[in-house]
Structure formats: C-alpha cells, structure tokens
Design an enzyme around this catalytic site. Structure first.
Site, PDB file in Angstrom:
ATOM      1  N   GLY A  27      47.826  52.516  41.270  1.00 18.70           N
ATOM      2  CA  GLY A  27      47.119  53.561  42.153  1.00 18.70           C
ATOM      3  C   GLY A  27      45.731  53.626  41.416  1.00 18.70           C
ATOM      4  N   ASP A  28      44.869  54.598  42.470  1.00 19.83           N
ATOM      5  CA  ASP A  28      43.585  54.624  42.166  1.00 19.83           C
ATOM      6  C   ASP A  28      42.664  53.433  41.814  1.00 19.83           C
ATOM      7  OD1 ASP A  28      44.436  57.400  41.929  1.00 19.83           O
ATOM      8  OD2 ASP A  28      45.232  56.904  39.922  1.00 19.83           O
ATOM      9  N   GLU A  29      43.069  52.478  42.622  1.00 25.99           N
ATOM     10  CA  GLU A  29      42.379  51.201  42.532  1.00 25.99           C
ATOM     11  C   GLU A  29      41.024  51.129  43.063  1.00 25.99           C
ATOM     12  OE1 GLU A  29      45.304  51.418  43.950  1.00 25.99           O
ATOM     13  OE2 GLU A  29      46.761  50.130  42.540  1.00 25.99           O
ATOM     14  N   LYS A  33      37.107  53.231  49.200  1.00 24.12           N
ATOM     15  CA  LYS A  33      36.045  52.739  49.242  1.00 24.12           C
ATOM     16  C   LYS A  33      36.234  51.371  50.167  1.00 24.12           C
ATOM     17  CE  LYS A  33      32.399  49.893  47.264  1.00 24.12           C
ATOM     18  NZ  LYS A  33      31.230  49.859  46.159  1.00 24.12           N
ATOM     19  N   GLY A  55      44.873  60.460  46.657  1.00 26.73           N
ATOM     20  CA  GLY A  55      43.555  60.832  46.683  1.00 26.73           C
ATOM     21  C   GLY A  55      42.539  59.953  46.729  1.00 26.73           C
ATOM     22  N   HIS A  56      42.030  59.840  47.956  1.00 28.26           N
ATOM     23  CA  HIS A  56      40.989  58.897  48.169  1.00 28.26           C
ATOM     24  C   HIS A  56      39.513  59.453  48.140  1.00 28.26           C
ATOM     25  CE1 HIS A  56      43.761  55.936  50.313  1.00 28.26           C
ATOM     26  NE2 HIS A  56      44.234  56.161  49.111  1.00 28.26           N
TER      27      HIS A  56
HETATM   28  P1  IMP Z   1      54.606  61.679  42.669  1.00 25.91           P
HETATM   29  O1  IMP Z   1      54.150  60.681  43.668  1.00 25.91           O
HETATM   30  O2  IMP Z   1      53.991  63.089  42.550  1.00 25.91           O
HETATM   31  O3  IMP Z   1      56.221  61.999  42.841  1.00 25.91           O
HETATM   32  O4  IMP Z   1      54.646  61.141  41.129  1.00 25.91           O
HETATM   33  C1  IMP Z   1      55.042  59.807  40.807  1.00 25.91           C
HETATM   34  C2  IMP Z   1      54.265  59.047  40.035  1.00 25.91           C
HETATM   35  O5  IMP Z   1      53.219  58.534  40.495  1.00 25.91           O
HETATM   36  C3  IMP Z   1      53.572  59.853  38.797  1.00 25.91           C
HETATM   37  O6  IMP Z   1      53.376  58.888  37.419  1.00 25.91           O
HETATM   38  C4  IMP Z   1      52.289  60.054  39.504  1.00 25.91           C
HETATM   39  O7  IMP Z   1      51.231  60.380  38.430  1.00 25.91           O
HETATM   40  C5  IMP Z   1      52.013  58.793  40.279  1.00 25.91           C
HETATM   41  N1  IMP Z   1      51.191  59.140  41.341  1.00 25.91           N
HETATM   42  C6  IMP Z   1      51.431  59.364  42.700  1.00 25.91           C
HETATM   43  N2  IMP Z   1      50.533  59.338  43.550  1.00 25.91           N
HETATM   44  C7  IMP Z   1      49.514  58.787  42.816  1.00 25.91           C
HETATM   45  C8  IMP Z   1      48.339  58.248  43.260  1.00 25.91           C
HETATM   46  O8  IMP Z   1      47.726  58.239  44.233  1.00 25.91           O
HETATM   47  N3  IMP Z   1      47.389  57.529  42.131  1.00 25.91           N
HETATM   48  C9  IMP Z   1      47.924  57.465  41.079  1.00 25.91           C
HETATM   49  N4  IMP Z   1      49.204  57.799  40.516  1.00 25.91           N
HETATM   50  C10 IMP Z   1      49.807  58.476  41.434  1.00 25.91           C
END
Ligand code: IMP
Length: 450
Positions: A27-29, A33, A55-56
């Site tokens: 995530g967060d790559e 953008k 979160g974008h």
């Molecule tokens: P949950 O989606 O809130 O259940 O979290 C599960 C895992 O996914 C945790 O390690 C979060 O930090 C991670 N996570 C969930 N959404 C994102 C994201 O958009 N970016 C990065 N990590 C995420």
C-alpha cells in the site's frame, strides 16, 4: 502515451476499455497520483475494494486532497466516480469527505455509491479496536495486526456472516434496517456491554439499537441520491464505448488471499477484485498498471524482509514523507524488494509498471535491491505469501550504484542520471514488465512517461 526522446526501448500502449491501477507492495505506493494522471483518458473512475482505511493524496493546482473512500476521479468534473459493491463504506466518513471536497469547490455530483456495498457500522470500529487491544496484550503484542481501526475486518466478516450485515441500500429501508441492527446488537451484546463500561451516555447511545437506527437513518437519507446500481452504471459506460479506470485500495501484499496473511487487510486488493467488487468481468481489463515505490514501506505489523532500522531508513522516511495519510503513523521503510514486486506483478498480470518516489533515493552512494531470499538454508526467488515463512527470510541483495543528483526536475528518461536509468532497467529486467511511468515528485508534472 507520448514516448520520451532518447531512450532506445519502446513499448506499445494498447487502447483498452478498462484499465486498473494496483499497488504492488504494502500500500501507499502513490496510486492516487497515477490515477490522477490516467483519469482524463477515462469516463469513469471506480473503487472496488477496501474502505476508509485507504488514503490517497493528490495534489492539484497546489491544493492537496486526501481521499479515503471517494475515487480520485472526483477531481475531474464530468467524470463518474464510483464506489463499487466491494467497498465497505463508513457512511459518516463518506459524508465528511463529500462536505470537505465541496468546501474546496470540488463538484461531487458525479459520485455514485453501490446500494450493495456493505456499511461499516460504529460497532465494527469498536470491535476492531477491542480485538487489536486484546492482541496487543498477548505474547508481547506480536499477534496484533496493527489495523487502522476503521472497522474494515469486522465489516467484511459481517458481510460473509450475512445475518446482521447492512448494505447501503438497507439504510433507506426502515424495516430491514431495524431488523439488522437489532440482530447485530443481540449478537454483539457482550462485546458492546464490555466496551460501554466507563463510557459517557452519548458514547453508550451511539451503540444502542435506537441510537444506531437514528444515526443510520439520517445518514441514509443524506446519501440516498447517490445510491445506485453501480454495476449497471459501469456496464452502461462500457456499452456506450466509454472507458473505466479501476482504482485499487491498499496493496497486493495486503490482499486477504495473496498477501502476507494474517498481516493483511480484509479485501481483495488484487486486480481480480474488480470482478467481484465492481461487477465488471476480467475479460474487460486490458491494461493493468502496477505501482511500486523505488523502495519498500509498510504500515502496521507483519514481515518486511528488507526493513532498514538505520540512518538510511530514517533518511528515506523523512525525504519520502513516509507517514500514513489515514492514521499519521510513521511507515516502516526498507530497500526495494523485487522478489515481492515480481510476485505481485505476476498475480495481477501487470502490463506495465510505474515507479514512484525515485527522487527520494537521490544522494545515496549505493542502493541495495533484494533479488532472492534465504529461507531455512535454501535460496529462493519465489515470494512466500505467508507471514510465518516470510518472517524467516533473509534477503539477498544486489548492490546498485547510487545517483547523486537531485532528479525532481527531470522530465525524460534520457535526462535521468545513467545510474538512475540502470535502476529502472534493473526493475524491468527482473520483473519482465515494462516500466511505463517514473514519478520524481508529488506534482502532476514531475512525471516521466516513456
Ligand atoms: P485494516 O485494513 O485496517 O484492517 O488493516 C490491516 C493492515 O493493512 C494493517 O497493517 C494496516 O496498516 C494496513 N493497511 C490498510 N490500509 C492500508 C493502506 O491504504 N495503506 C497501507 N497500509 C494499509
């Protein structure tokens, strides 16, 4: 797309009806953008998984927009922005986001939310928090997932358990809503009583049957005009010859099936999720852009084999502003793990790769890239999609030459320092997927398109 001058490779870009943008790491790559860059070529932008955990960040005309549930296509007037049935929607967060965009002058009239999308109810967030608290107290906290506490896992579990699940359309069906809330509260009575101890009256009311029904009814009325059969809407776009851009939330290595289970999220982040989460069949997808950072990050718990605990890690975190968009948590940082990226490209059928944040690595003397793991005395270049096995993996690195110069103003491959070009070529050769886009800064213009 225009080819940049001076580089000897050319890769044909097809003109597909559907494109998907998917994260190849944790995530967060920087998907926001890229979606923003590709949105103008499409008639609709759709989300198919995840919820307000995502979160974008998109910077448009110097204004930064942080989007959680709404696809970033909303920033283009006249485009349909669709929240598909596979998303779990926190309706109160959605209203907050709509109001926030409206206050910045963004027209949100193109937004549609699937009536079949499941609702994240307040008790799902309570459960998410209580579970994380309990796990944090066990075995030194090693079992905690480190969720965003946005109720994502409990909401998806509710969907699969069915009896007490509430879909967006149910918010405006009073009899169904009452029945479902009642069943949910009966099933969760013990947990809610425990949580309510020492809470204020207002807090206790927020998880009572009547309190929940009143709040859900009000938010349902507010969102009623946006509710739609989004599957039909999307197929309508396609039948008129239109194009759709699918925007994945989270990342492939957080996918509930293909990620580093159990340290994953609750949904299908991979491109295959488009079929279930938006109702558009896989045969429609012709282009899959896999997004990867030039290094690795991870928020929350779970193995990150290339994690850096030293000065270099700190420097990358600061330069890359590696703090969560949703929770503000500092992200864990590591060298690029190409074993993981190649696996993700394979699972998603990536037709092209976009490397983001390459500028963050500028100034490092050398850059390590993980090309294999040693696991139980065996060397392997295959990614184990299982946290326990991955936790025992020692990364095997290839050291590449660093590039000293700031590259944030570079706009063509030819103008990149030779060592940076070699880094890009190394990614391409290792993954077997063409690198189509290289991002060298947050701005729209800080982009190299091959
Ligand atoms: P949950 O989606 O809130 O259940 O979290 C599960 C895992 O996914 C945790 O390690 C979060 O930090 C991670 N996570 C969930 N959404 C994102 C994201 O958009 N970016 C990065 N990590 C995420």
């Amino acid at each position: 797309m225009p080819q940049s001058g001076g580089h000897d490779r050319t890769f044909a870009t097809p003109t597909p009806s559907c494109t998907a943008v998917v994260g190849l790491q944790w995530g967060d790559e920087g998907k926001g953008k890229v979606v923003d860059l590709l949105a103008p070529e499409h008639d609709a932008v759709a989300r198919y998984n995840g919820g307000a955990n995502a979160g974008h960040s998109v910077v448009v005309d110097g204004k930064r927009f942080s989007l959680h549930l709404i696809p970033s296509g909303i920033l283009y007037p006249g485009k349909r922005a669709i929240v598909g049935n596979g998303v779990v929607v926190d309706p109160w967060k959605l209203v907050e986001e709509i109001d926030g965009l409206a206050s910045k002058g963004v027209d949100t009239s193109g937004l549609r939310v699937s009536r079949q999308a499941h609702v994240v109810m307040p008790y799902h967030k309570v459960e998410d928090g209580l579970r994380e608290d309990l796990l944090s107290r066990r075995d030194g906290g090693s079992a905690a997932i480190g969720t965003t506490r946005r109720g994502i896992g409990p909401a998806y579990a509710e969907k699969v358990q069915r009896a007490a699940a509430i879909r967006m359309g149910d918010l405006v069906r009073p009899a169904v809503l009452r029945e479902r809330v009642q069943v949910a509260c009966d099933l969760k009575a013990g947990m809610l009583a425990e949580w309510s101890k020492g809470r204020t009256d207002v807090e206790r009311m927020s998880v009572s049957v009547n309190g929940l029904i009143d709040a859900a009814t009000a938010v349902g009325e507010r969102l009623r005009p946006l509710m739609a059969d989004t599957t039909r809407e999307l197929h309508g776009v396609l039948s008129r010859g239109g194009r759709i851009l699918f925007e994945s939330a989270n990342g492939t290595l957080l996918d509930v099936d293909h990620g580093t289970f159990p340290f994953v999220t609750g949904s299908s982040c991979v491109v295959a999720g488009v079929g279930t989460g938006a109702g558009v069949p896989p045969t429609r997808l012709k282009r899959v852009v896999g997004i990867m950072k030039a290094y690795s990050t991870r928020v929350g718990a779970g193995p990150l084999p290339t994690e850096l605990h030293d000065e270099i890690g700190h420097r990358i975190r600061e330069r890359g502003r590696e703090y969560g968009t949703t929770t503000g948590r500092p992200r864990r940082v590591g060298w690029l793990d190409l074993v993981a990226v190649r696996y993700s490209a394979m699972i998603n059928g990536a037709t092209g790769i976009c490397i983001t944040l390459l500028d963050v690595l500028a100034g490092l003397e050398s850059i390590d890239v993980c090309t294999a793991y040693d696991i139980d005395g065996e060397r392997t270049a295959d990614f184990p999609a299982d946290a326990a096995t991955l936790a025992g993996a020692t990364p095997v690195y290839r050291s590449l030459e660093g590039f000293g110069a700031d590259i944030s103003a570079v706009r063509s491959m030819a103008d990149l320092p030779a060592a940076a070009r070699r880094y890009v070529d190394f990614v391409e050769d290792f993954t077997g997927v063409p690198v189509e886009i290289v991002s060298v800064g947050p701005g729209r213009e800080q982009t190299i398109i091959r």
